[in-house]
Design a protein around this motif. Structure first.
Motif, PDB file in Angstrom:
ATOM      1  N   ASN A   1      73.366  49.776  16.750  1.00  0.00           N
ATOM      2  CA  ASN A   1      73.808  50.124  15.404  1.00  0.00           C
ATOM      3  C   ASN A   1      74.328  48.890  14.655  1.00  0.00           C
ATOM      4  N   LEU A   2      75.129  48.077  15.326  1.00  0.00           N
ATOM      5  CA  LEU A   2      75.655  46.871  14.674  1.00  0.00           C
ATOM      6  C   LEU A   2      74.537  45.892  14.344  1.00  0.00           C
ATOM      7  N   PHE A   3      73.554  45.752  15.234  1.00  0.00           N
ATOM      8  CA  PHE A   3      72.404  44.870  14.956  1.00  0.00           C
ATOM      9  C   PHE A   3      71.633  45.385  13.749  1.00  0.00           C
ATOM     10  N   ASN A   4      71.348  46.685  13.723  1.00  0.00           N
ATOM     11  CA  ASN A   4      70.603  47.258  12.593  1.00  0.00           C
ATOM     12  C   ASN A   4      71.338  47.037  11.276  1.00  0.00           C
ATOM     13  N   ASN A   5      72.647  47.254  11.274  1.00  0.00           N
ATOM     14  CA  ASN A   5      73.432  47.040  10.055  1.00  0.00           C
ATOM     15  C   ASN A   5      73.405  45.575   9.631  1.00  0.00           C
ATOM     16  N   ALA A   6      73.508  44.672  10.591  1.00  0.00           N
ATOM     17  CA  ALA A   6      73.500  43.242  10.272  1.00  0.00           C
ATOM     18  C   ALA A   6      72.139  42.821   9.708  1.00  0.00           C
ATOM     19  N   PHE A   7      71.053  43.288  10.339  1.00  0.00           N
ATOM     20  CA  PHE A   7      69.710  42.974   9.834  1.00  0.00           C
ATOM     21  C   PHE A   7      69.520  43.530   8.431  1.00  0.00           C
ATOM     22  N   TYR A   8      70.002  44.741   8.209  1.00  0.00           N
ATOM     23  CA  TYR A   8      69.888  45.377   6.902  1.00  0.00           C
ATOM     24  C   TYR A   8      70.636  44.552   5.840  1.00  0.00           C
ATOM     25  N   ALA A   9      71.870  44.158   6.148  1.00  0.00           N
ATOM     26  CA  ALA A   9      72.690  43.411   5.186  1.00  0.00           C
ATOM     27  C   ALA A   9      72.059  42.060   4.854  1.00  0.00           C
ATOM     28  N   ALA A  10      71.590  41.355   5.869  1.00  0.00           N
ATOM     29  CA  ALA A  10      70.981  40.044   5.633  1.00  0.00           C
ATOM     30  C   ALA A  10      69.681  40.177   4.839  1.00  0.00           C
ATOM     31  N   ASN A  11      68.893  41.195   5.147  1.00  0.00           N
ATOM     32  CA  ASN A  11      67.642  41.414   4.416  1.00  0.00           C
ATOM     33  C   ASN A  11      67.894  41.819   2.968  1.00  0.00           C
ATOM     34  N   GLU A  12      68.908  42.631   2.731  1.00  0.00           N
ATOM     35  CA  GLU A  12      69.262  43.014   1.360  1.00  0.00           C
ATOM     36  C   GLU A  12      69.600  41.787   0.517  1.00  0.00           C
ATOM     37  N   LYS A  13      70.340  40.867   1.093  1.00  0.00           N
ATOM     38  CA  LYS A  13      70.697  39.649   0.368  1.00  0.00           C
ATOM     39  C   LYS A  13      69.453  38.813   0.093  1.00  0.00           C
ATOM     40  N   LYS A  14      68.543  38.751   1.061  1.00  0.00           N
ATOM     41  CA  LYS A  14      67.298  37.998   0.865  1.00  0.00           C
ATOM     42  C   LYS A  14      66.501  38.585  -0.292  1.00  0.00           C
ATOM     43  N   GLN A  15      66.375  39.909  -0.331  1.00  0.00           N
ATOM     44  CA  GLN A  15      65.637  40.557  -1.420  1.00  0.00           C
ATOM     45  C   GLN A  15      66.325  40.331  -2.762  1.00  0.00           C
ATOM     46  N   LYS A  16      67.635  40.384  -2.766  1.00  0.00           N
ATOM     47  CA  LYS A  16      68.414  40.183  -3.994  1.00  0.00           C
ATOM     48  C   LYS A  16      68.216  38.766  -4.551  1.00  0.00           C
TER      49      LYS A  16
END
Length: 115
Positions: free
Chosen positions: A11-26
């Motif tokens: 769960n923590l890995f998924n959240n971290a990947f999600y957060a980093a990817n969101e910033k990349k898209q932004k």
């Protein structure tokens, strides 16, 4: 129970990947996402740290992130149960989980488990 701790880490890995990817898209791909995981033994505890360089967590919601059904993800992308379940699992193992964050720079989740 190793399976419980494995679910927490997933769960923590998924959240971290999600957060980093969101910033990349932004930032239109001009940003290199990163997730770091570290472990160590310190003061009789096992310390597991999952860190990302995403957008971080706003200070006005940091106190709510371990509550059931609270999510920062858009509708349909998160249930709000991951961090709540993770908190319960870590507490059941006589441990502690905490979040460290800097808005715009990233977040880290730190798990302390008795060794």
């Amino acid at each position: 129970m190793p399976q419980d701790i494995g679910r927490v880490l997933l769960n923590l890995f998924n959240n971290a990947f999600y957060a980093a990817n969101e910033k990349k898209q932004k930032l239109n791909g001009t940003f290199e996402p990163g997730v770091n995981v570290s472990t160590k033994k310190e003061n009789g505890n096992i310390v597991i740290r999952v860190e990302d360089n995403g957008n971080g967590i706003s200070q006005n919601i940091i106190d709510k992130i371990f509550q059931p059904f609270f999510t920062t993800k858009p509708t349909g992308q998160g249930t709000g149960l991951g961090l709540s379940m993770s908190y319960d699992v870590i507490k059941a193992h006589n441990g502690e989980i905490k979040a460290e964050t800097k808005e715009g720079e990233g977040s880290a989740f730190v798990i302390l488990l008795p060794s």
